[in-house]
Motif scaffolding. Structure first.
Motif, PDB file in Angstrom:
ATOM      1  N   ASN A   1       1.004  -1.304   0.172  1.00  0.00           N
ATOM      2  CA  ASN A   1       0.159  -0.061  -0.012  1.00  0.00           C
ATOM      3  C   ASN A   1       0.739   1.178  -0.030  1.00  0.00           C
ATOM      4  O   ASN A   1       0.629   2.282   0.635  1.00  0.00           O
ATOM      5  CB  ASN A   1      -1.008   0.059   1.166  1.00  0.00           C
ATOM      6  N   SER A   2       1.967   1.108  -0.632  1.00  0.00           N
ATOM      7  CA  SER A   2       2.788   2.255  -1.004  1.00  0.00           C
ATOM      8  C   SER A   2       3.314   2.371  -2.323  1.00  0.00           C
ATOM      9  O   SER A   2       3.539   1.458  -2.995  1.00  0.00           O
ATOM     10  CB  SER A   2       3.918   2.374   0.354  1.00  0.00           C
ATOM     11  N   ILE A   3       3.768   3.467  -2.762  1.00  0.00           N
ATOM     12  CA  ILE A   3       4.146   3.893  -4.080  1.00  0.00           C
ATOM     13  C   ILE A   3       5.601   3.444  -4.185  1.00  0.00           C
ATOM     14  O   ILE A   3       6.503   3.703  -3.239  1.00  0.00           O
ATOM     15  CB  ILE A   3       4.263   5.440  -4.502  1.00  0.00           C
ATOM     16  N   PRO A   4       6.142   2.309  -4.805  1.00  0.00           N
ATOM     17  CA  PRO A   4       7.466   2.000  -4.978  1.00  0.00           C
ATOM     18  C   PRO A   4       8.297   3.035  -5.142  1.00  0.00           C
ATOM     19  O   PRO A   4       8.533   3.704  -5.968  1.00  0.00           O
ATOM     20  CB  PRO A   4       7.226   0.767  -6.156  1.00  0.00           C
ATOM     21  N   GLU A   5       9.434   2.835  -4.312  1.00  0.00           N
ATOM     22  CA  GLU A   5      10.579   3.906  -4.118  1.00  0.00           C
ATOM     23  C   GLU A   5      11.817   3.351  -5.041  1.00  0.00           C
ATOM     24  O   GLU A   5      12.441   4.112  -5.499  1.00  0.00           O
ATOM     25  CB  GLU A   5      11.104   4.041  -2.831  1.00  0.00           C
ATOM     26  N   GLU A   6      11.688   2.000  -5.134  1.00  0.00           N
ATOM     27  CA  GLU A   6      12.936   1.457  -5.834  1.00  0.00           C
ATOM     28  C   GLU A   6      12.598  -0.007  -6.415  1.00  0.00           C
ATOM     29  O   GLU A   6      11.611  -0.670  -6.162  1.00  0.00           O
ATOM     30  CB  GLU A   6      14.059   1.244  -4.919  1.00  0.00           C
ATOM     31  N   SER A   7      13.239  -0.412  -7.381  1.00  0.00           N
ATOM     32  CA  SER A   7      13.116  -1.525  -8.216  1.00  0.00           C
ATOM     33  C   SER A   7      14.478  -1.840  -8.726  1.00  0.00           C
ATOM     34  O   SER A   7      15.328  -0.942  -9.099  1.00  0.00           O
ATOM     35  CB  SER A   7      12.202  -1.225  -9.402  1.00  0.00           C
ATOM     36  N   ALA A   8      14.673  -3.342  -8.824  1.00  0.00           N
ATOM     37  CA  ALA A   8      16.018  -3.755  -9.386  1.00  0.00           C
ATOM     38  C   ALA A   8      15.894  -5.172 -10.123  1.00  0.00           C
ATOM     39  O   ALA A   8      14.857  -5.662 -10.140  1.00  0.00           O
ATOM     40  CB  ALA A   8      16.949  -3.988  -8.120  1.00  0.00           C
ATOM     41  N   ALA A   9      16.450  -5.009 -11.218  1.00  0.00           N
ATOM     42  CA  ALA A   9      16.640  -6.210 -12.151  1.00  0.00           C
ATOM     43  C   ALA A   9      17.849  -6.590 -12.826  1.00  0.00           C
ATOM     44  O   ALA A   9      18.825  -5.548 -12.647  1.00  0.00           O
ATOM     45  CB  ALA A   9      15.542  -5.876 -13.218  1.00  0.00           C
ATOM     46  N   ILE A  10      17.938  -7.890 -13.139  1.00  0.00           N
ATOM     47  CA  ILE A  10      19.067  -8.216 -13.869  1.00  0.00           C
ATOM     48  C   ILE A  10      18.834  -8.739 -15.031  1.00  0.00           C
ATOM     49  O   ILE A  10      17.919  -9.729 -15.261  1.00  0.00           O
ATOM     50  CB  ILE A  10      19.859  -9.432 -12.966  1.00  0.00           C
ATOM     51  N   VAL A  11      19.138  -8.390 -16.295  1.00  0.00           N
ATOM     52  CA  VAL A  11      18.856  -8.967 -17.650  1.00  0.00           C
ATOM     53  C   VAL A  11      20.022  -9.454 -18.242  1.00  0.00           C
ATOM     54  O   VAL A  11      21.338  -9.058 -18.165  1.00  0.00           O
ATOM     55  CB  VAL A  11      18.228  -7.647 -18.672  1.00  0.00           C
ATOM     56  N   ALA A  12      19.712 -10.353 -19.176  1.00  0.00           N
ATOM     57  CA  ALA A  12      20.834 -10.946 -19.861  1.00  0.00           C
ATOM     58  C   ALA A  12      20.781 -10.486 -21.227  1.00  0.00           C
ATOM     59  O   ALA A  12      19.814 -10.309 -21.962  1.00  0.00           O
ATOM     60  CB  ALA A  12      20.647 -12.614 -19.958  1.00  0.00           C
ATOM     61  N   LEU A  13      22.088 -10.115 -21.679  1.00  0.00           N
ATOM     62  CA  LEU A  13      22.151  -9.628 -23.199  1.00  0.00           C
ATOM     63  C   LEU A  13      23.347 -10.195 -23.628  1.00  0.00           C
ATOM     64  O   LEU A  13      24.235 -10.728 -23.273  1.00  0.00           O
ATOM     65  CB  LEU A  13      22.469  -8.046 -22.979  1.00  0.00           C
ATOM     66  N   SER A  14      22.882 -10.270 -25.120  1.00  0.00           N
ATOM     67  CA  SER A  14      24.337 -10.417 -25.979  1.00  0.00           C
ATOM     68  C   SER A  14      25.340  -9.381 -26.035  1.00  0.00           C
ATOM     69  O   SER A  14      25.113  -8.110 -25.795  1.00  0.00           O
ATOM     70  CB  SER A  14      23.584 -10.825 -27.268  1.00  0.00           C
ATOM     71  N   LYS A  15      26.489  -9.535 -26.515  1.00  0.00           N
ATOM     72  CA  LYS A  15      27.343  -8.533 -26.734  1.00  0.00           C
ATOM     73  C   LYS A  15      26.604  -7.298 -27.617  1.00  0.00           C
ATOM     74  O   LYS A  15      26.956  -6.167 -27.544  1.00  0.00           O
ATOM     75  CB  LYS A  15      28.881  -9.044 -27.222  1.00  0.00           C
ATOM     76  N   GLN A  16      26.234  -7.871 -28.824  1.00  0.00           N
ATOM     77  CA  GLN A  16      25.730  -6.620 -29.734  1.00  0.00           C
ATOM     78  C   GLN A  16      24.430  -6.007 -29.267  1.00  0.00           C
ATOM     79  O   GLN A  16      24.298  -4.841 -29.883  1.00  0.00           O
ATOM     80  CB  GLN A  16      25.273  -7.478 -31.125  1.00  0.00           C
ATOM     81  N   SER A  17      23.633  -6.492 -28.247  1.00  0.00           N
ATOM     82  CA  SER A  17      22.507  -5.754 -27.934  1.00  0.00           C
ATOM     83  C   SER A  17      22.686  -4.855 -26.634  1.00  0.00           C
ATOM     84  O   SER A  17      21.784  -3.962 -26.330  1.00  0.00           O
ATOM     85  CB  SER A  17      21.247  -6.809 -27.717  1.00  0.00           C
ATOM     86  N   SER A  18      23.772  -5.236 -26.024  1.00  0.00           N
ATOM     87  CA  SER A  18      24.150  -4.697 -24.694  1.00  0.00           C
ATOM     88  C   SER A  18      24.289  -3.184 -24.928  1.00  0.00           C
ATOM     89  O   SER A  18      23.578  -2.409 -24.111  1.00  0.00           O
ATOM     90  CB  SER A  18      25.453  -5.238 -24.265  1.00  0.00           C
ATOM     91  N   PRO A  19      24.938  -2.551 -25.920  1.00  0.00           N
ATOM     92  CA  PRO A  19      24.889  -0.973 -26.161  1.00  0.00           C
ATOM     93  C   PRO A  19      23.753  -0.526 -26.254  1.00  0.00           C
ATOM     94  O   PRO A  19      23.308   0.647 -25.992  1.00  0.00           O
ATOM     95  CB  PRO A  19      25.873  -0.949 -27.244  1.00  0.00           C
ATOM     96  N   ASP A  20      22.713  -0.878 -27.232  1.00  0.00           N
ATOM     97  CA  ASP A  20      21.532  -0.558 -27.303  1.00  0.00           C
ATOM     98  C   ASP A  20      20.554  -0.397 -26.104  1.00  0.00           C
ATOM     99  O   ASP A  20      19.932   0.409 -26.044  1.00  0.00           O
ATOM    100  CB  ASP A  20      20.844  -1.348 -28.469  1.00  0.00           C
TER     101      ASP A  20
END
Length: 315
Positions: free
Chosen positions: A290-309
């Motif tokens: 019942n509160s507005i989220p102050e923070e969020s965290a995630a880990i994403v997996a990327l290829s070398k080519q897609s990481s810069p984008d």
């Protein structure tokens, strides 16, 4: 919600709605006397500070309900504490006012946590650190204050402890989990409300306001099946969305404060729209329902080519 300011509950609400007064005798005639505001504030705050020492976030109200049960028993009142930690007490009418309509005074025992997950866990076992000035009080900025609804409970106990106040029959109903799913209120036996003419809920955010009406709550849960796959991408990137003000879902929603979970979702949506190849390994955020989220965290997996984008979307 980092610093939730509490103006003292207006005790005059009780006097007006329950039909109570303080009297003194002048030349053989009893006349009503206004209560001393300073004394009221001092005693109500003394009770409130005592409640702040007892952790009582939603779902963890047992110790506070036991404390209030003890206080009521010490005053000599009939009290019931049920398995959901609701507390119900019968306060007899002042002699001569037994036929006055029964009035229920209601408040909820629990308080909200801050939105950060770590602080939410700490608040289940740590007392609230209070501060502020003579004009207003606040927490130390690391937790919520709990004036919602601790001030309401303190006002109730102060009022029934004063034998000089004249009143009809009163029933106190203190419910658990009022800030979450209202399971305490749902568990109240209907016999405790059927014979009452008035119900005054000592809950709210504004001083000097009396609200006539009712409210309801609706909670929705959305789920989406997740598919676990073997990671074949070369890079892992942690994304943190932090530094927002957060706040109460009830009192601060209109302020249009940023929601960290929604911002994270927007990052993912933009990446997907651009055709960036990524997988979500973990994603979490918010510490309170019942509160507005102050923070969020995630880990994403990327290829070398897609990481810069992907990083361009973030930065």
């Amino acid at each position: 919600m980092k610093k939730k300011i509490a103006w003292i509950l207006i005790i005059a609400l009780l006097f007006t709605m329950v039909g109570c007064s303080k009297e003194k005798e002048v030349e053989g005639t009893k006349i009503a006397v206004e209560p001393d505001d300073t004394d009221i504030v001092t005693e109500v705050l003394w009770l409130f500070y005592a409640f702040c020492k007892i952790p009582h976030t939603s779902g963890h109200e047992r110790k506070l309900s036991q404390d209030i049960e003890f206080r009521l028993n010490q005053m000599g009142y009939t009290c019931v504490r049920d398995e959901t930690n609701n507390v119900i007490a019968e306060i007899p009418a002042t002699k001569g006012y037994e036929k006055a309509p029964l009035t229920i005074l209601q408040a909820h025992l629990d308080m909200v946590t801050t939105d950060t997950e770590l602080d939410a866990v700490k608040m289940r076992s740590k007392p609230i650190m209070t501060g502020g000035t003579n004009e207003k009080i606040s927490s130390d900025g690391k937790t919520a204050l709990g004036a919602d609804n601790g001030i309401g409970i303190a006002a109730m106990l102060y009022y029934i402890s004063r034998p000089e106040y004249i009143h009809g029959p009163i029933r106190l109903i203190l419910t658990s989990n009022g800030e979450n799913d209202m399971s305490g209120a749902k568990a109240i036996d209907s016999m405790y409300v059927e014979n009452a003419k008035y119900l005054i809920s000592l809950d709210g955010y504004q001083a000097n306001d009396i609200v006539a009406g009712s409210a309801s709550v609706r909670r929705e849960t959305y789920t989406r099946p997740s598919v676990m796959v073997k990671n074949n991408k070369e890079r892992a990137l942690r994304v943190d969305v932090t530094g927002f003000e957060g706040g109460s879902e009830g009192n601060d929603m209109w302020r249009k404060r940023a929601n960290a979970l929604k911002i994270m979702a927007e990052i993912f949506a933009r990446a997907e729209a651009k055709g960036i190849d990524f997988d979500i390994a973990t994603w979490k955020g918010g510490g309170s329902e019942n509160s507005i989220p102050e923070e969020s965290a995630a880990i994403v997996a990327l290829s070398k080519q897609s990481s810069p984008d992907f990083e361009k979307i973030i930065y």
